[in-house]
Design a protein around this motif. Structure first.
Motif, PDB file in Angstrom:
ATOM      1  N   ARG A  46       0.811  -1.208   0.000  1.00 24.86           N
ATOM      2  CA  ARG A  46       0.000   0.000   0.000  1.00 24.86           C
ATOM      3  C   ARG A  46       0.846   1.260   0.000  1.00 24.86           C
ATOM      4  O   ARG A  46       0.538   2.240  -0.671  1.00 24.86           O
ATOM      5  CB  ARG A  46      -0.931   0.006   1.216  1.00 24.86           C
ATOM      6  CG  ARG A  46      -2.064  -1.009   1.080  1.00 24.86           C
ATOM      7  CD  ARG A  46      -3.086  -0.821   2.163  1.00 24.86           C
ATOM      8  NE  ARG A  46      -4.200  -1.719   1.982  1.00 24.86           N
ATOM      9  CZ  ARG A  46      -5.259  -1.746   2.783  1.00 24.86           C
ATOM     10  NH1 ARG A  46      -5.352  -0.921   3.799  1.00 24.86           N
ATOM     11  NH2 ARG A  46      -6.240  -2.599   2.555  1.00 24.86           N
ATOM     12  N   LEU A  53       2.138   1.816  -3.461  1.00 26.27           N
ATOM     13  CA  LEU A  53       1.090   2.289  -4.355  1.00 26.27           C
ATOM     14  C   LEU A  53       0.738   3.741  -4.087  1.00 26.27           C
ATOM     15  O   LEU A  53       0.505   4.514  -5.006  1.00 26.27           O
ATOM     16  CB  LEU A  53      -0.152   1.417  -4.197  1.00 26.27           C
ATOM     17  CG  LEU A  53      -0.002  -0.027  -4.696  1.00 26.27           C
ATOM     18  CD1 LEU A  53      -1.250  -0.822  -4.369  1.00 26.27           C
ATOM     19  CD2 LEU A  53       0.266  -0.042  -6.189  1.00 26.27           C
ATOM     20  N   LYS A  54       0.722   4.150  -2.795  1.00 22.96           N
ATOM     21  CA  LYS A  54       0.429   5.539  -2.463  1.00 22.96           C
ATOM     22  C   LYS A  54       1.511   6.460  -2.993  1.00 22.96           C
ATOM     23  O   LYS A  54       1.240   7.539  -3.505  1.00 22.96           O
ATOM     24  CB  LYS A  54       0.298   5.693  -0.948  1.00 22.96           C
ATOM     25  CG  LYS A  54      -0.993   5.088  -0.390  1.00 22.96           C
ATOM     26  CD  LYS A  54      -1.071   5.284   1.108  1.00 22.96           C
ATOM     27  CE  LYS A  54      -2.363   4.693   1.663  1.00 22.96           C
ATOM     28  NZ  LYS A  54      -2.444   4.837   3.127  1.00 22.96           N
ATOM     29  N   SER A  89       1.063   6.767  -6.643  1.00 25.75           N
ATOM     30  CA  SER A  89      -0.120   7.560  -6.934  1.00 25.75           C
ATOM     31  C   SER A  89       0.178   9.044  -6.831  1.00 25.75           C
ATOM     32  O   SER A  89      -0.219   9.839  -7.668  1.00 25.75           O
ATOM     33  CB  SER A  89      -1.253   7.180  -5.982  1.00 25.75           C
ATOM     34  OG  SER A  89      -2.373   7.975  -6.202  1.00 25.75           O
ATOM     35  N   LYS A 124      -6.252  11.240 -10.153  1.00 19.35           N
ATOM     36  CA  LYS A 124      -4.840  10.954  -9.868  1.00 19.35           C
ATOM     37  C   LYS A 124      -4.044  10.358 -11.030  1.00 19.35           C
ATOM     38  O   LYS A 124      -3.418   9.315 -10.905  1.00 19.35           O
ATOM     39  CB  LYS A 124      -4.738  10.010  -8.663  1.00 19.35           C
ATOM     40  CG  LYS A 124      -5.432  10.542  -7.423  1.00 19.35           C
ATOM     41  CD  LYS A 124      -5.364   9.567  -6.275  1.00 19.35           C
ATOM     42  CE  LYS A 124      -6.073  10.109  -5.047  1.00 19.35           C
ATOM     43  NZ  LYS A 124      -6.035   9.167  -3.911  1.00 19.35           N
ATOM     44  N   VAL A 144     -11.177   7.069  -7.855  1.00 19.36           N
ATOM     45  CA  VAL A 144      -9.962   6.261  -7.752  1.00 19.36           C
ATOM     46  C   VAL A 144      -9.768   5.875  -6.296  1.00 19.36           C
ATOM     47  O   VAL A 144      -9.917   6.705  -5.395  1.00 19.36           O
ATOM     48  CB  VAL A 144      -8.723   7.031  -8.266  1.00 19.36           C
ATOM     49  CG1 VAL A 144      -7.445   6.253  -7.989  1.00 19.36           C
ATOM     50  CG2 VAL A 144      -8.852   7.286  -9.767  1.00 19.36           C
ATOM     51  N   SER A 145      -9.437   4.599  -6.059  1.00 16.34           N
ATOM     52  CA  SER A 145      -9.216   4.130  -4.686  1.00 16.34           C
ATOM     53  C   SER A 145      -8.057   3.152  -4.652  1.00 16.34           C
ATOM     54  O   SER A 145      -7.773   2.462  -5.632  1.00 16.34           O
ATOM     55  CB  SER A 145     -10.482   3.461  -4.140  1.00 16.34           C
ATOM     56  OG  SER A 145     -10.847   2.359  -4.954  1.00 16.34           O
ATOM     57  N   ASN A 146      -7.373   3.118  -3.507  1.00 21.05           N
ATOM     58  CA  ASN A 146      -6.299   2.150  -3.289  1.00 21.05           C
ATOM     59  C   ASN A 146      -6.880   0.886  -2.676  1.00 21.05           C
ATOM     60  O   ASN A 146      -7.630   0.947  -1.699  1.00 21.05           O
ATOM     61  CB  ASN A 146      -5.234   2.723  -2.348  1.00 21.05           C
ATOM     62  CG  ASN A 146      -4.439   3.840  -2.996  1.00 21.05           C
ATOM     63  OD1 ASN A 146      -4.478   4.006  -4.215  1.00 21.05           O
ATOM     64  ND2 ASN A 146      -3.719   4.607  -2.204  1.00 21.05           N
ATOM     65  N   ILE A 183      -4.331   0.006  -7.582  1.00 22.26           N
ATOM     66  CA  ILE A 183      -5.084   1.251  -7.642  1.00 22.26           C
ATOM     67  C   ILE A 183      -6.223   1.059  -8.633  1.00 22.26           C
ATOM     68  O   ILE A 183      -6.003   0.720  -9.792  1.00 22.26           O
ATOM     69  CB  ILE A 183      -4.178   2.415  -8.063  1.00 22.26           C
ATOM     70  CG1 ILE A 183      -3.058   2.605  -7.036  1.00 22.26           C
ATOM     71  CG2 ILE A 183      -4.991   3.697  -8.204  1.00 22.26           C
ATOM     72  CD1 ILE A 183      -2.070   3.685  -7.391  1.00 22.26           C
ATOM     73  N   THR A 184      -7.447   1.270  -8.183  1.00 20.39           N
ATOM     74  CA  THR A 184      -8.615   0.970  -8.995  1.00 20.39           C
ATOM     75  C   THR A 184      -9.347   2.228  -9.427  1.00 20.39           C
ATOM     76  O   THR A 184      -9.647   3.098  -8.610  1.00 20.39           O
ATOM     77  CB  THR A 184      -9.582   0.057  -8.225  1.00 20.39           C
ATOM     78  OG1 THR A 184      -8.936  -1.191  -7.951  1.00 20.39           O
ATOM     79  CG2 THR A 184     -10.847  -0.204  -9.030  1.00 20.39           C
ATOM     80  N   GLN A 189       2.356   2.674 -14.463  1.00 18.15           N
ATOM     81  CA  GLN A 189       1.436   1.645 -13.983  1.00 18.15           C
ATOM     82  C   GLN A 189       0.780   0.931 -15.156  1.00 18.15           C
ATOM     83  O   GLN A 189       0.622   1.503 -16.231  1.00 18.15           O
ATOM     84  CB  GLN A 189       0.368   2.264 -13.085  1.00 18.15           C
ATOM     85  CG  GLN A 189       0.939   2.888 -11.818  1.00 18.15           C
ATOM     86  CD  GLN A 189      -0.142   3.404 -10.903  1.00 18.15           C
ATOM     87  OE1 GLN A 189      -1.267   2.917 -10.927  1.00 18.15           O
ATOM     88  NE2 GLN A 189       0.192   4.393 -10.095  1.00 18.15           N
ATOM     89  N   THR A 224      -8.175  -2.043 -12.620  1.00 23.38           N
ATOM     90  CA  THR A 224      -7.168  -2.056 -11.554  1.00 23.38           C
ATOM     91  C   THR A 224      -5.771  -2.116 -12.146  1.00 23.38           C
ATOM     92  O   THR A 224      -5.501  -2.901 -13.057  1.00 23.38           O
ATOM     93  CB  THR A 224      -7.382  -3.252 -10.616  1.00 23.38           C
ATOM     94  OG1 THR A 224      -8.706  -3.184 -10.079  1.00 23.38           O
ATOM     95  CG2 THR A 224      -6.381  -3.224  -9.461  1.00 23.38           C
TER      96      THR A 224
END
Length: 232
Positions: free
Chosen positions: A2, A5-6, A9, A52, A79-81, A86-87, A121, A204
């Motif tokens: 995570r 990924l953050k 992002s 993002k 967009v969400s982690n 990341i989706t 990505q 994703t």
């Protein structure tokens, strides 16, 4: 995972050339064009910073049937982690709060949906989901999606007659993909009342070095599960 990924992002919050939508943007979403001949709707960090670094291009909307219409409907990108990456979610719904399509046969489709992941990505999974109602035949409320990467993928179909309604498929990771989507409610052969409240398409992505590893682990996991099932 995570934290990585953050970091990726945040690093990919780079503005892409601004292309204004053909219709006014409503709170939380973008109104859809009335036909496939309308100019493309482009959504990116310039007109929606919350996505993002993703870029979505919708090539207009085509509608047929007694109650089908693209006017007044909108798409809401988020967009969400998640634990898997990341989706990006594209939620199609009515901007007036009503059903996306209702009463009788309705068919709304997009011939081309271009989705580009943030720099660095790759997209490896697509999902389709739908909510609505049809007491006569729940399977008549559905969303079908065909994802084209290097190879033509089978149609990914989600409808109220399946359990669960969420359907997904994975493929060789790519930075940009092209998809087509078809939203249906009701039946063209019989008079009935059906409604589609929302239709959701999700994509994703993971950082490039991770994408091939993740796909390999997934394939290995499937093989292990099959061997375990055979032993039983």
């Amino acid at each position: 995972m995570r934290s990585v990924l953050k970091a990726v992002s945040l690093a990919t919050l780079v503005g892409i050339a601004f292309v204004a939508p053909t219709r006014a943007q409503t709170a939380g979403g973008f109104l859809l064009g009335p036909s496939v001949s309308s100019p493309y709707l482009t959504i990116n960090s310039a007109n929606d910073p919350s996505i993002k670094g993703w870029t979505i291009v919708l090539a207009g909307c085509s509608a047929s049937g007694s109650s089908a219409t693209c006017v007044g409907s909108e798409v809401i990108p988020t967009v969400s982690n998640t634990a898997l990456g990341i989706t990006l979610s594209l939620v199609f719904e009515s901007s007036t709060g009503g059903s996306l399509m209702s009463s009788g046969y309705s068919d709304m489709s997009f011939s081309n949906i271009y989705v580009t992941a943030p720099t660095g990505q790759n997209i490896y999974e697509a999902q389709s989901n739908v909510s609505g109602s049809d007491t006569t035949n729940p399977a008549n409320v559905s969303v079908g999606q065909t994802v084209t990467t290097d190879l033509l993928q089978p149609v990914l179909s989600s409808n109220l007659g399946l359990s669960p309604t969420l359907q997904s498929q994975t493929f060789a990771p790519v930075n940009t993909l092209v998809a087509s989507a078809d939203f249906k409610a009701g039946s063209k052969f019989t008079a009935q009342t059906a409604s589609m409240n929302t239709a959701t398409l999700t994509y994703t992505a993971v950082p490039e070095p991770v994408s091939s590893t993740l796909l390999a682990v997934g394939i290995a996991g499937l093989g292990f599960a099959r061997r375990k099932t055979r032993r039983r």
